[in-house]
Motif scaffolding. Sequence first.
Motif, PDB file in Angstrom:
ATOM      1  N   PRO A 184       0.813  -1.214   0.000  1.00  0.00           N
ATOM      2  CA  PRO A 184       0.000   0.000   0.000  1.00  0.00           C
ATOM      3  C   PRO A 184       0.848   1.266   0.000  1.00  0.00           C
ATOM      4  CG  PRO A 184       0.123  -0.877   2.222  1.00  0.00           C
ATOM      5  CD  PRO A 184       0.880  -1.840   1.341  1.00  0.00           C
ATOM      6  N   ASN A 185       0.291   2.325  -0.548  1.00  0.00           N
ATOM      7  CA  ASN A 185       0.905   3.650  -0.506  1.00  0.00           C
ATOM      8  C   ASN A 185       2.357   3.656  -0.984  1.00  0.00           C
ATOM      9  OD1 ASN A 185      -1.446   4.963   0.523  1.00  0.00           O
ATOM     10  ND2 ASN A 185      -0.973   4.140   2.555  1.00  0.00           N
ATOM     11  N   VAL A 186       2.570   3.089  -2.180  1.00  0.00           N
ATOM     12  CA  VAL A 186       3.910   3.106  -2.766  1.00  0.00           C
ATOM     13  C   VAL A 186       4.226   4.499  -3.291  1.00  0.00           C
ATOM     14  CG1 VAL A 186       3.955   0.666  -3.377  1.00  0.00           C
ATOM     15  CG2 VAL A 186       2.982   2.315  -4.988  1.00  0.00           C
ATOM     16  N   ALA A 187       5.487   4.859  -3.227  1.00  0.00           N
ATOM     17  CA  ALA A 187       5.938   6.138  -3.769  1.00  0.00           C
ATOM     18  C   ALA A 187       6.186   5.958  -5.262  1.00  0.00           C
ATOM     19  CB  ALA A 187       7.195   6.609  -3.064  1.00  0.00           C
ATOM     20  N   VAL A 188       5.377   6.590  -6.095  1.00  0.00           N
ATOM     21  CA  VAL A 188       5.510   6.429  -7.539  1.00  0.00           C
ATOM     22  C   VAL A 188       5.169   7.750  -8.226  1.00  0.00           C
ATOM     23  CG1 VAL A 188       3.152   5.519  -7.691  1.00  0.00           C
ATOM     24  CG2 VAL A 188       4.780   5.048  -9.532  1.00  0.00           C
ATOM     25  N   ALA A 189       6.023   8.148  -9.180  1.00  0.00           N
ATOM     26  CA  ALA A 189       5.829   9.411  -9.889  1.00  0.00           C
ATOM     27  C   ALA A 189       4.703   9.298 -10.903  1.00  0.00           C
ATOM     28  CB  ALA A 189       7.123   9.806 -10.596  1.00  0.00           C
ATOM     29  N   ASP A 190       4.042  10.406 -11.203  1.00  0.00           N
ATOM     30  CA  ASP A 190       2.960  10.416 -12.190  1.00  0.00           C
ATOM     31  C   ASP A 190       3.463   9.951 -13.560  1.00  0.00           C
ATOM     32  OD1 ASP A 190       1.280  11.352 -10.227  1.00  0.00           O
ATOM     33  OD2 ASP A 190       1.330  13.444 -10.911  1.00  0.00           O
ATOM     34  N   SER A 191       4.733  10.222 -13.861  1.00  0.00           N
ATOM     35  CA  SER A 191       5.293   9.862 -15.164  1.00  0.00           C
ATOM     36  C   SER A 191       5.352   8.349 -15.370  1.00  0.00           C
ATOM     37  CB  SER A 191       6.695  10.449 -15.315  1.00  0.00           C
ATOM     38  OG  SER A 191       7.556   9.983 -14.284  1.00  0.00           O
ATOM     39  N   TYR A 192       5.283   7.571 -14.300  1.00  0.00           N
ATOM     40  CA  TYR A 192       5.329   6.111 -14.390  1.00  0.00           C
ATOM     41  C   TYR A 192       4.136   5.563 -15.165  1.00  0.00           C
ATOM     42  CZ  TYR A 192       5.539   1.222 -12.801  1.00  0.00           C
ATOM     43  OH  TYR A 192       5.595  -0.151 -12.745  1.00  0.00           O
ATOM     44  N   PHE A 193       3.055   6.325 -15.212  1.00  0.00           N
ATOM     45  CA  PHE A 193       1.809   5.864 -15.839  1.00  0.00           C
ATOM     46  C   PHE A 193       1.643   6.375 -17.272  1.00  0.00           C
ATOM     47  CE2 PHE A 193       1.319   6.194 -11.252  1.00  0.00           C
ATOM     48  CZ  PHE A 193       0.955   4.887 -10.934  1.00  0.00           C
ATOM     49  N   VAL A 194       2.692   6.992 -17.789  1.00  0.00           N
ATOM     50  CA  VAL A 194       2.673   7.525 -19.153  1.00  0.00           C
ATOM     51  C   VAL A 194       3.718   6.790 -19.988  1.00  0.00           C
ATOM     52  CG1 VAL A 194       2.977   9.575 -20.587  1.00  0.00           C
ATOM     53  CG2 VAL A 194       1.933   9.789 -18.321  1.00  0.00           C
ATOM     54  N   PHE A 195       3.321   6.280 -21.153  1.00  0.00           N
ATOM     55  CA  PHE A 195       4.266   5.575 -22.020  1.00  0.00           C
ATOM     56  C   PHE A 195       5.312   6.533 -22.559  1.00  0.00           C
ATOM     57  CE2 PHE A 195       5.720   3.940 -26.121  1.00  0.00           C
ATOM     58  CZ  PHE A 195       6.132   2.666 -25.748  1.00  0.00           C
ATOM     59  N   ASP A 196       6.576   6.187 -22.372  1.00  0.00           N
ATOM     60  CA  ASP A 196       7.698   7.007 -22.821  1.00  0.00           C
ATOM     61  C   ASP A 196       8.425   6.239 -23.929  1.00  0.00           C
ATOM     62  OD1 ASP A 196       9.979   8.474 -23.228  1.00  0.00           O
ATOM     63  OD2 ASP A 196      10.598   8.536 -21.114  1.00  0.00           O
ATOM     64  N   LYS A 197       8.179   6.613 -25.181  1.00  0.00           N
ATOM     65  CA  LYS A 197       8.728   5.848 -26.300  1.00  0.00           C
ATOM     66  C   LYS A 197      10.251   5.893 -26.357  1.00  0.00           C
ATOM     67  CE  LYS A 197       8.258   9.422 -29.901  1.00  0.00           C
ATOM     68  NZ  LYS A 197       7.636   9.712 -31.221  1.00  0.00           N
ATOM     69  N   SER A 198      10.877   6.862 -25.703  1.00  0.00           N
ATOM     70  CA  SER A 198      12.334   6.930 -25.697  1.00  0.00           C
ATOM     71  C   SER A 198      12.954   5.745 -24.955  1.00  0.00           C
ATOM     72  CB  SER A 198      12.813   8.241 -25.064  1.00  0.00           C
ATOM     73  OG  SER A 198      12.537   8.276 -23.679  1.00  0.00           O
ATOM     74  N   LYS A 199      12.165   5.069 -24.120  1.00  0.00           N
ATOM     75  CA  LYS A 199      12.642   3.912 -23.371  1.00  0.00           C
ATOM     76  C   LYS A 199      12.407   2.595 -24.111  1.00  0.00           C
ATOM     77  CE  LYS A 199      12.016   6.213 -18.910  1.00  0.00           C
ATOM     78  NZ  LYS A 199      11.340   6.169 -17.586  1.00  0.00           N
ATOM     79  N   TYR A 200      11.816   2.694 -25.310  1.00  0.00           N
ATOM     80  CA  TYR A 200      11.514   1.503 -26.113  1.00  0.00           C
ATOM     81  C   TYR A 200      12.051   1.733 -27.533  1.00  0.00           C
ATOM     82  CZ  TYR A 200       8.351   0.519 -22.234  1.00  0.00           C
ATOM     83  OH  TYR A 200       7.835   0.282 -20.984  1.00  0.00           O
ATOM     84  N   PRO A 201      13.347   1.566 -27.733  1.00  0.00           N
ATOM     85  CA  PRO A 201      13.973   1.864 -29.031  1.00  0.00           C
ATOM     86  C   PRO A 201      13.302   1.146 -30.192  1.00  0.00           C
ATOM     87  CG  PRO A 201      15.636   1.421 -27.366  1.00  0.00           C
ATOM     88  CD  PRO A 201      14.320   1.065 -26.747  1.00  0.00           C
ATOM     89  N   GLY A 202      12.992   1.913 -31.250  1.00  0.00           N
ATOM     90  CA  GLY A 202      12.411   1.335 -32.450  1.00  0.00           C
ATOM     91  C   GLY A 202      10.942   1.015 -32.366  1.00  0.00           C
ATOM     92  N   VAL A 203      10.273   1.399 -31.286  1.00  0.00           N
ATOM     93  CA  VAL A 203       8.857   1.069 -31.109  1.00  0.00           C
ATOM     94  C   VAL A 203       8.004   1.712 -32.213  1.00  0.00           C
ATOM     95  CG1 VAL A 203       8.410   3.004 -29.562  1.00  0.00           C
ATOM     96  CG2 VAL A 203       6.945   0.967 -29.476  1.00  0.00           C
ATOM     97  N   GLU A 204       7.022   0.966 -32.713  1.00  0.00           N
ATOM     98  CA  GLU A 204       6.060   1.505 -33.659  1.00  0.00           C
ATOM     99  C   GLU A 204       4.857   2.025 -32.881  1.00  0.00           C
ATOM    100  OE1 GLU A 204       3.127   0.152 -37.351  1.00  0.00           O
ATOM    101  OE2 GLU A 204       4.570  -1.275 -36.523  1.00  0.00           O
ATOM    102  N   VAL A 205       4.528   3.281 -33.075  1.00  0.00           N
ATOM    103  CA  VAL A 205       3.423   3.904 -32.378  1.00  0.00           C
ATOM    104  C   VAL A 205       2.196   3.938 -33.288  1.00  0.00           C
ATOM    105  CG1 VAL A 205       2.581   5.974 -31.216  1.00  0.00           C
ATOM    106  CG2 VAL A 205       4.993   5.319 -30.995  1.00  0.00           C
ATOM    107  N   VAL A 206       1.116   3.298 -32.846  1.00  0.00           N
ATOM    108  CA  VAL A 206      -0.146   3.308 -33.589  1.00  0.00           C
ATOM    109  C   VAL A 206      -1.118   4.173 -32.814  1.00  0.00           C
ATOM    110  CG1 VAL A 206      -2.011   1.934 -34.538  1.00  0.00           C
ATOM    111  CG2 VAL A 206       0.310   0.986 -34.468  1.00  0.00           C
ATOM    112  N   ASP A 207      -1.377   5.361 -33.308  1.00  0.00           N
ATOM    113  CA  ASP A 207      -2.251   6.320 -32.613  1.00  0.00           C
ATOM    114  C   ASP A 207      -3.689   6.117 -33.088  1.00  0.00           C
ATOM    115  OD1 ASP A 207      -3.528   8.487 -31.445  1.00  0.00           O
ATOM    116  OD2 ASP A 207      -1.746   9.770 -31.606  1.00  0.00           O
ATOM    117  N   LEU A 208      -4.537   5.656 -32.202  1.00  0.00           N
ATOM    118  CA  LEU A 208      -5.934   5.343 -32.538  1.00  0.00           C
ATOM    119  C   LEU A 208      -6.893   6.437 -32.107  1.00  0.00           C
ATOM    120  CD1 LEU A 208      -5.864   1.593 -31.420  1.00  0.00           C
ATOM    121  CD2 LEU A 208      -5.568   2.515 -33.733  1.00  0.00           C
ATOM    122  N   ARG A 209      -6.371   7.559 -31.703  1.00  0.00           N
ATOM    123  CA  ARG A 209      -7.244   8.639 -31.250  1.00  0.00           C
ATOM    124  C   ARG A 209      -7.834   9.416 -32.423  1.00  0.00           C
ATOM    125  NH1 ARG A 209      -2.853  11.106 -27.197  1.00  0.00           N
ATOM    126  NH2 ARG A 209      -1.602  10.533 -28.988  1.00  0.00           N
TER     127      ARG A 209
END
Length: 209
Positions: A184-209
């Motif tokens: 319970p009550n872990v210390a976690v930054a808001d950025s942890y819940f946002v996909f950061d493509k810079s951490k996934y080299p070569g990732v293909e992004v499919v934007d469905l919005r």
Amino acid sequence: MRKVALLWAFIVGISFPSLAQKDKKASEVLDAMSKKYQTLNSYKALFSYAGEGGTYKGDLTVKKAAFRLKLAGQEVFTDGKTMSTYIKETNEVNVQDYDAGAAGDFNPTKIYSIYKQGYNYKYIGEQKQGGQAVEVVELTPEKKNTQITKVQISVNKADKSVKGWKLTDKTGKLTTYTIDKFTPNVAVADSYFVFDKSKYPGVEVVDLR
């Protein structure tokens, strides 16, 4: 495709419990669980999934309206507005607007309130799971011909956290989820819940919005 189905089996699984008939003891157990989760700012749960496809380990972190789920080579990120689903096997991420009512009202950020309408429930009894005392409640849908016909939720008697659940579908297939570690009550930054493509080299992004 099997891994995609596995991930969404988890999603459907934790979205199922909404209740109607009033078994007093079951209601007491669920209300205590609800109170527990409402006091938390965040939590992390390491869990095991067991079904026809085998056994897998998963990881769920929740903070207010945001969550991040890891299971079977996939990750789901949402900050409460945008959902990104990353598939490791293809190095692809699907990005879409987050709909908290999608996937059978799936929303792990509302685990403490999803039991309040739509299903019957009863108290099964106290059991031992992993050396811990748990109280088991069984849920059944009011509607006929639903995909899931029965769910048993195990609530840790000591700290009122969810210890696990078992789903039975209309073919009789059983799927089990067990919480291996709950923090319970872990210390976690808001950025942890946002996909950061810079951490996934070569990732293909499919934007469905």
